[in-house]
Design an enzyme around this catalytic site. Structure first.
Site, mmCIF file in Angstrom:
data_model
loop_
_atom_site.group_PDB
_atom_site.id
_atom_site.type_symbol
_atom_site.label_atom_id
_atom_site.label_comp_id
_atom_site.label_asym_id
_atom_site.label_seq_id
_atom_site.Cartn_x
_atom_site.Cartn_y
_atom_site.Cartn_z
ATOM 1 N N GLU A 25 0.860 -1.200 0.000
ATOM 2 C CA GLU A 25 0.000 0.000 0.000
ATOM 3 C C GLU A 25 0.886 1.235 0.000
ATOM 4 O O GLU A 25 1.477 1.593 1.024
ATOM 5 C CB GLU A 25 -0.899 0.011 1.246
ATOM 6 C CG GLU A 25 -1.881 -1.156 1.338
ATOM 7 C CD GLU A 25 -3.176 -0.920 0.579
ATOM 8 O OE1 GLU A 25 -3.341 0.172 -0.010
ATOM 9 O OE2 GLU A 25 -4.011 -1.843 0.567
HETATM 10 ZN ZN LIG Z 1 -6.700 -1.195 -3.358
#
Ligand SMILES: [Zn+2]
Length: 275
Positions: free
Chosen positions: A245
């Protein structure tokens, strides 16, 4: 709970690629150049809107080499994943395929990508609804059209990710980076920490606490299972799994470079060069 709207549009300019992050024609054009240069085979799994969803694989798969899958572009506004894959591909050459059977899903949700919004054109979340029933791949009410395509080819994708799956996401609400990682152990090991550190070279790590209700420690959410694509493949037998992320509030090209770096580190950890 998430406060992001699935149809809020995001677009950034990339100086590296000299275009907007939503420029899907430019993306496919450059992807095709890399596919040709590297001699990758292409297998179209089906269509999402007017675009093909394609799996690319390194040529001449070798029985003794690890099978590794890298995917990106599940959420349309998380554009640095697919562009990061292009950057990663531009930096490798075909000799890499002597030591790894590499499979790539560069852009799973093209209709979201071209509009810069999270979900697909139908408003479905392409990273939910991947389940196993009695060991068999199954969809549920949350499965998107793209998810159904991937589940139809589950055996192929399970084989392609046998030794590891990396899926590259972004978090548009964040200024810091973190990972979801999966290892057959009680605590995060070298795999989790080295890939996290590849991202940590570009951005500060998420603070100790919770993200989306999950405990994050030292930038890692560890062995959390849900109905995501990556959870599904780990449940299916992939030995290592990682969902990276990058922070959507940071400069776009830095996010591109971070995605490229985490892909390179994924290969360095699971398919190391031998001298
Ligand atoms: Zn995502």
């Amino acid at each position: 709970m998430l406060t992001r709207s699935p149809f809020e549009r995001f677009s950034w300019h990339s100086d590296i690629f000299d275009c907007q992050s939503t420029d899907i024609d430019r993306f496919y054009l450059q992807l095709e150049e890399e596919v040709q240069r590297l001699g990758l085979s292409a297998r179209t799994l089906g269509k999402a809107g007017s675009h093909p969803v394609t799996l690319y694989q390194s040529p001449a798969q070798k029985a003794q080499a690890p099978n590794l899958l890298i995917s990106s572009g599940f959420h349309g506004e998380e554009a640095a994943g697919p562009w990061g894959m292009l950057h990663f591909l531009s930096g490798i050459d075909a000799s890499l395929f002597e030591r790894v059977n590499l499979s790539l899903l560069p852009l799973v949700n093209p209709t979201g990508f071209s509009r810069g919004h999270r979900f697909n054109l139908q408003g479905q979340n392409p990273n939910r609804g991947y389940t196993l029933e009695g060991g068999r791949p199954a969809s549920n009410d949350d499965t998107s059209d793209e998810g159904k395509l991937l589940l139809e080819h589950a055996r192929l994708l399970q084989a392609a990710s046998r030794d590891g799956i990396l899926t590259c996401h972004e978090d548009v609400l964040e200024e810091r980076t973190y990972v979801y990682s999966f290892e057959p152990s009680q605590l995060p090991g070298q795999f989790s920490l080295r890939l996290r550190d590849a991202l940590g070279h570009y951005f500060p790590l998420a603070m100790e606490g919770e993200i989306d209700g999950l405990a994050v420690k030292d930038g890692v959410i560890f062995n959390h299972f849900d109905t995501s694509f990556e959870s599904f493949l780990v449940r299916s037998g992939a030995r290592f799994g990682m969902c990276s992320e990058t922070p959507g509030k940071q400069v776009f090209d830095q996010r591109v470079l971070a995605n490229s770096a985490v892909m390179a580190e994924f290969l360095a950890v699971l398919a190391p060069e031998v001298d």
